[in-house]
Motif scaffolding. Structure first.
Motif, PDB file in Angstrom:
ATOM      1  N   GLY A  23     -32.126 -12.189 -28.608  1.00 20.07           N
ATOM      2  CA  GLY A  23     -31.051 -13.072 -28.205  1.00 20.07           C
ATOM      3  C   GLY A  23     -30.753 -14.065 -29.311  1.00 20.07           C
ATOM      4  N   GLU A  24     -30.504 -15.326 -28.936  1.00 22.00           N
ATOM      5  CA  GLU A  24     -30.304 -16.378 -29.940  1.00 22.00           C
ATOM      6  C   GLU A  24     -31.677 -16.823 -30.425  1.00 22.00           C
ATOM      7  OE1 GLU A  24     -28.919 -16.465 -26.903  1.00 22.00           O
ATOM      8  OE2 GLU A  24     -26.747 -16.360 -27.261  1.00 22.00           O
ATOM      9  N   THR A  25     -32.032 -16.429 -31.616  1.00 28.32           N
ATOM     10  CA  THR A  25     -33.399 -16.619 -32.093  1.00 28.32           C
ATOM     11  C   THR A  25     -33.650 -18.041 -32.569  1.00 28.32           C
ATOM     12  OG1 THR A  25     -33.024 -16.146 -34.445  1.00 28.32           O
ATOM     13  CG2 THR A  25     -33.303 -14.251 -32.967  1.00 28.32           C
ATOM     14  N   THR A  26     -34.905 -18.295 -32.857  1.00 22.91           N
ATOM     15  CA  THR A  26     -35.269 -19.515 -33.560  1.00 22.91           C
ATOM     16  C   THR A  26     -34.752 -19.444 -34.998  1.00 22.91           C
ATOM     17  OG1 THR A  26     -37.115 -21.013 -34.024  1.00 22.91           O
ATOM     18  CG2 THR A  26     -37.509 -18.666 -34.397  1.00 22.91           C
ATOM     19  N   ILE A  27     -34.971 -20.477 -35.776  1.00 25.27           N
ATOM     20  CA  ILE A  27     -34.568 -20.506 -37.181  1.00 25.27           C
ATOM     21  C   ILE A  27     -35.769 -20.116 -38.030  1.00 25.27           C
ATOM     22  CG2 ILE A  27     -33.708 -21.940 -39.071  1.00 25.27           C
ATOM     23  CD1 ILE A  27     -32.332 -23.666 -36.919  1.00 25.27           C
ATOM     24  N   PHE A  28     -35.581 -19.119 -38.888  1.00 27.72           N
ATOM     25  CA  PHE A  28     -36.651 -18.602 -39.733  1.00 27.72           C
ATOM     26  C   PHE A  28     -36.486 -19.100 -41.167  1.00 27.72           C
ATOM     27  CE2 PHE A  28     -35.927 -15.387 -36.435  1.00 27.72           C
ATOM     28  CZ  PHE A  28     -37.203 -15.201 -35.938  1.00 27.72           C
ATOM     29  N   ALA A  29     -37.587 -19.483 -41.803  1.00 28.90           N
ATOM     30  CA  ALA A  29     -37.574 -19.721 -43.241  1.00 28.90           C
ATOM     31  C   ALA A  29     -37.625 -18.383 -43.961  1.00 28.90           C
ATOM     32  CB  ALA A  29     -38.767 -20.575 -43.656  1.00 28.90           C
ATOM     33  N   SER A  30     -36.883 -18.250 -45.039  1.00 29.15           N
ATOM     34  CA  SER A  30     -36.931 -17.025 -45.831  1.00 29.15           C
ATOM     35  C   SER A  30     -38.330 -16.838 -46.412  1.00 29.15           C
ATOM     36  CB  SER A  30     -35.906 -17.105 -46.976  1.00 29.15           C
ATOM     37  OG  SER A  30     -36.104 -16.058 -47.896  1.00 29.15           O
ATOM     38  N   ARG A  31     -38.847 -15.635 -46.293  1.00 26.39           N
ATOM     39  CA  ARG A  31     -40.204 -15.394 -46.777  1.00 26.39           C
ATOM     40  C   ARG A  31     -40.290 -15.434 -48.298  1.00 26.39           C
ATOM     41  NH1 ARG A  31     -40.531  -8.858 -45.382  1.00 26.39           N
ATOM     42  NH2 ARG A  31     -38.962  -8.195 -46.921  1.00 26.39           N
ATOM     43  N   THR A  32     -39.175 -15.152 -48.985  1.00 30.58           N
ATOM     44  CA  THR A  32     -39.207 -15.147 -50.447  1.00 30.58           C
ATOM     45  C   THR A  32     -38.854 -16.494 -51.051  1.00 30.58           C
ATOM     46  OG1 THR A  32     -36.938 -14.305 -50.509  1.00 30.58           O
ATOM     47  CG2 THR A  32     -38.720 -12.683 -50.645  1.00 30.58           C
ATOM     48  N   ASP A  33     -38.118 -17.328 -50.317  1.00 29.57           N
ATOM     49  CA  ASP A  33     -37.778 -18.667 -50.800  1.00 29.57           C
ATOM     50  C   ASP A  33     -37.583 -19.569 -49.588  1.00 29.57           C
ATOM     51  OD1 ASP A  33     -36.818 -20.997 -51.920  1.00 29.57           O
ATOM     52  OD2 ASP A  33     -35.609 -19.964 -53.435  1.00 29.57           O
ATOM     53  N   PRO A  34     -38.643 -20.265 -49.145  1.00 33.61           N
ATOM     54  CA  PRO A  34     -38.563 -21.062 -47.918  1.00 33.61           C
ATOM     55  C   PRO A  34     -37.623 -22.260 -47.993  1.00 33.61           C
ATOM     56  CG  PRO A  34     -40.855 -20.552 -48.473  1.00 33.61           C
ATOM     57  CD  PRO A  34     -40.022 -20.177 -49.667  1.00 33.61           C
ATOM     58  N   ARG A  35     -37.006 -22.505 -49.144  1.00 29.82           N
ATOM     59  CA  ARG A  35     -35.952 -23.515 -49.188  1.00 29.82           C
ATOM     60  C   ARG A  35     -34.739 -23.067 -48.378  1.00 29.82           C
ATOM     61  NH1 ARG A  35     -35.038 -24.171 -55.522  1.00 29.82           N
ATOM     62  NH2 ARG A  35     -35.127 -21.886 -55.304  1.00 29.82           N
ATOM     63  N   SER A  37     -33.081 -20.663 -45.105  1.00 32.00           N
ATOM     64  CA  SER A  37     -33.456 -20.219 -43.769  1.00 32.00           C
ATOM     65  C   SER A  37     -32.288 -19.482 -43.131  1.00 32.00           C
ATOM     66  CB  SER A  37     -33.889 -21.413 -42.913  1.00 32.00           C
ATOM     67  OG  SER A  37     -32.879 -22.410 -42.885  1.00 32.00           O
ATOM     68  N   TYR A  38     -32.530 -18.969 -41.930  1.00 29.96           N
ATOM     69  CA  TYR A  38     -31.481 -18.222 -41.241  1.00 29.96           C
ATOM     70  C   TYR A  38     -31.783 -18.181 -39.751  1.00 29.96           C
ATOM     71  CZ  TYR A  38     -34.907 -14.403 -41.457  1.00 29.96           C
ATOM     72  OH  TYR A  38     -36.049 -13.648 -41.333  1.00 29.96           O
ATOM     73  N   ALA A  39     -30.739 -17.963 -38.976  1.00 28.40           N
ATOM     74  CA  ALA A  39     -30.842 -17.717 -37.545  1.00 28.40           C
ATOM     75  C   ALA A  39     -30.189 -16.369 -37.251  1.00 28.40           C
ATOM     76  CB  ALA A  39     -30.172 -18.825 -36.744  1.00 28.40           C
ATOM     77  N   LEU A  40     -30.572 -15.777 -36.135  1.00 31.10           N
ATOM     78  CA  LEU A  40     -30.086 -14.455 -35.760  1.00 31.10           C
ATOM     79  C   LEU A  40     -29.585 -14.454 -34.323  1.00 31.10           C
ATOM     80  CD1 LEU A  40     -33.216 -12.435 -36.942  1.00 31.10           C
ATOM     81  CD2 LEU A  40     -31.035 -12.482 -38.165  1.00 31.10           C
ATOM     82  N   TYR A  41     -28.689 -13.518 -34.042  1.00 29.19           N
ATOM     83  CA  TYR A  41     -28.512 -13.038 -32.688  1.00 29.19           C
ATOM     84  C   TYR A  41     -28.967 -11.581 -32.705  1.00 29.19           C
ATOM     85  CZ  TYR A  41     -26.936 -11.200 -28.358  1.00 29.19           C
ATOM     86  OH  TYR A  41     -26.935 -10.571 -27.135  1.00 29.19           O
ATOM     87  N   VAL A  42     -29.886 -11.244 -31.798  1.00 26.63           N
ATOM     88  CA  VAL A  42     -30.402  -9.883 -31.711  1.00 26.63           C
ATOM     89  C   VAL A  42     -30.183  -9.396 -30.290  1.00 26.63           C
ATOM     90  CG1 VAL A  42     -32.419  -8.389 -31.974  1.00 26.63           C
ATOM     91  CG2 VAL A  42     -32.166 -10.405 -33.437  1.00 26.63           C
ATOM     92  N   PRO A  43     -29.390  -8.353 -30.072  1.00 27.00           N
ATOM     93  CA  PRO A  43     -29.199  -7.840 -28.720  1.00 27.00           C
ATOM     94  C   PRO A  43     -30.552  -7.547 -28.066  1.00 27.00           C
ATOM     95  CG  PRO A  43     -27.682  -6.774 -30.239  1.00 27.00           C
ATOM     96  CD  PRO A  43     -28.635  -7.571 -31.073  1.00 27.00           C
TER      97      PRO A  43
END
Length: 289
Positions: A23-35, A37-43
Motif C-alpha cells: 500500500g502506501e509504504t513508509t519512507i526508505f533511505a536509499s541503500r547506496t546513498d542514504p542522503r 530516500s523514496y516512498a512507494l505505493y505497492v498494490p
C-alpha cells in the motif's frame, strides 16, 4: 526490511510487511546513498496478478512534494498493478542551499540519474521483480529530470511523461550540456542514443496559462546560466514546444497536451498523464499476448 514476495515469512514479519511495505509504504533511505530516500505505493496483491507488476516513477519538483505524487498515483497503481516509486532528492544536499541540482543530473560528484537507477534496482530486489524498464513522470523540476533522464537512458524506459520543465535540453549536438547534448560522453559516459529514444513513447504536458517567467529566466551570474540558456522560449509552453520540435526533428514521436486555463499545477495535470501511461501499459500487455 528486504522481503521478497516469494519468501516464507512468519506472522510478525508478515504483519510488518503489510503495514510498511505494501500500500502506501513508509519512507526508505536509499541503500547506496542514504542522503536520498523514496516512498512507494505497492498494490497489496501485486504478486497475485496474472502479469508481473510494472513500475512507474514520479519525480518531484522544486517543492519536493513526493508524498503528494505518491498518493495521487496510488489508485492508478492499484487498478493497473503498478508499483509507484517517488524519490526524494533534498535541496541543499551539499550544504550550499542549491535547490536545483537534481534537475541537471550532475551536481559535483552526485549523479542523480544513477541514484534513481539504484533505487529502481533496490525496489526490484525487495519485491522479487524484474524491473529493467520503467515509466518516468516529472513535472516542473521533475520535468527537467524526466526529459534529461530520457536523453541519457532511453533503454531503461517504457514511457516518459514530461511536464512543464522550466528549462529544456534540445537535441542539439552543437551546444554544450545542458542547453544541448554536446559533451555527453565526457560528462556522463554515454552517447546520444536516438534509436533508443525513438523506441520510447513520449508525452508532454503543460498548462495554457503557465506563463510566469520569474523562476525560469536564466540571468548572467546564475548557477546554471550559460550561453543560449533562454533561447528555447520565454514561457514554459514555449520551451516545451521547442523540446517537442527538437524531438520531432529527430524522429521521436510525442503526444502533446496543452491544458486550457491551467497555470503551474503538477497535480492538476495528472489525468492526461495517467491516460497516457494506461495506454502504454495496455499496448505493452497486448504485445506480450
Amino acid at each position: 526490511m528486504n522481503v521478497r514476495a516469494a519468501d516464507p515469512i512468519d506472522g510478525d514479519t508478515a504483519r510488518g510487511r503489510q503495514m510498511y511495505d505494501l500500500g502506501e509504504t513508509t519512507i526508505f533511505a536509499s541503500r547506496t546513498d542514504p542522503r536520498f530516500s523514496y516512498a512507494l505505493y505497492v498494490p497489496p496483491k501485486f504478486d497475485e496478478a496474472q502479469r508481473p507488476a510494472e513500475l512507474v516513477v514520479a519525480m518531484h519538483g522544486t517543492g519536493r512534494s513526493f508524498i503528494a505524487y505518491r498518493d495521487a498515483f496510488a489508485e492508478f497503481g492499484r487498478w493497473n498493478n503498478c508499483i509507484v516509486l517517488c524519490p526524494l532528492f533534498p535541496a541543499g544536499i551539499r550544504g550550499d542551499g542549491n535547490r536545483d541540482g537534481f534537475k541537471y543530473m550532475l551536481e559535483a560528484d552526485i549523479r542523480y540519474d544513477l541514484a534513481l537507477i539504484d533505487m529502481v534496482e533496490e525496489v526490484a530486489a525487495r519485491y522479487g521483480l524484474a524491473l529493467e524498464r520503467f515509466a518516468l513522470f516529472g513535472y516542473s523540476g521533475g520535468g527537467h529530470f524526466a526529459h534529461r533522464f530520457l536523453i541519457l537512458h532511453p533503454r531503461r524506459l517504457w514511457a516518459a511523461s514530461i511536464g512543464a520543465p522550466g528549462s529544456v535540453t534540445l537535441l542539439d549536438p552543437t551546444r554544450d550540456w545542458w542547453v544541448g547534448v554536446r559533451g555527453l560522453k565526457e560528462l556522463f559516459g554515454v552517447s546520444l542514443d536516438l534509436e533508443g529514444m525513438r523506441g520510447v513513447p513520449v508525452h508532454m504536458v503543460v498548462g495554457g496559462a503557465d506563463l510566469e517567467t520569474w523562476e525560469i529566466t536564466h540571468r548572467e551570474g546564475g548557477r546554471y546560466f550559460m550561453p543560449h540558456a533562454n533561447d528555447a522560449g520565454r514561457t514554459r509552453p514555449e520551451r516545451l514546444e521547442s523540446l517537442r520540435r527538437s524531438f520531432a526533428a529527430a524522429g521521436i514521436g510525442v503526444r502533446f497536451d496543452l491544458v486550457p486555463g491551467m497555470a503551474h499545477d503538477g497535480l492538476r495535470c495528472l489525468e492526461p498523464v495517467k491516460t497516457f501511461f494506461a495506454d502504454c501499459i495496455a499496448a505493452q500487455r497486448a504485445g506480450r499476448g
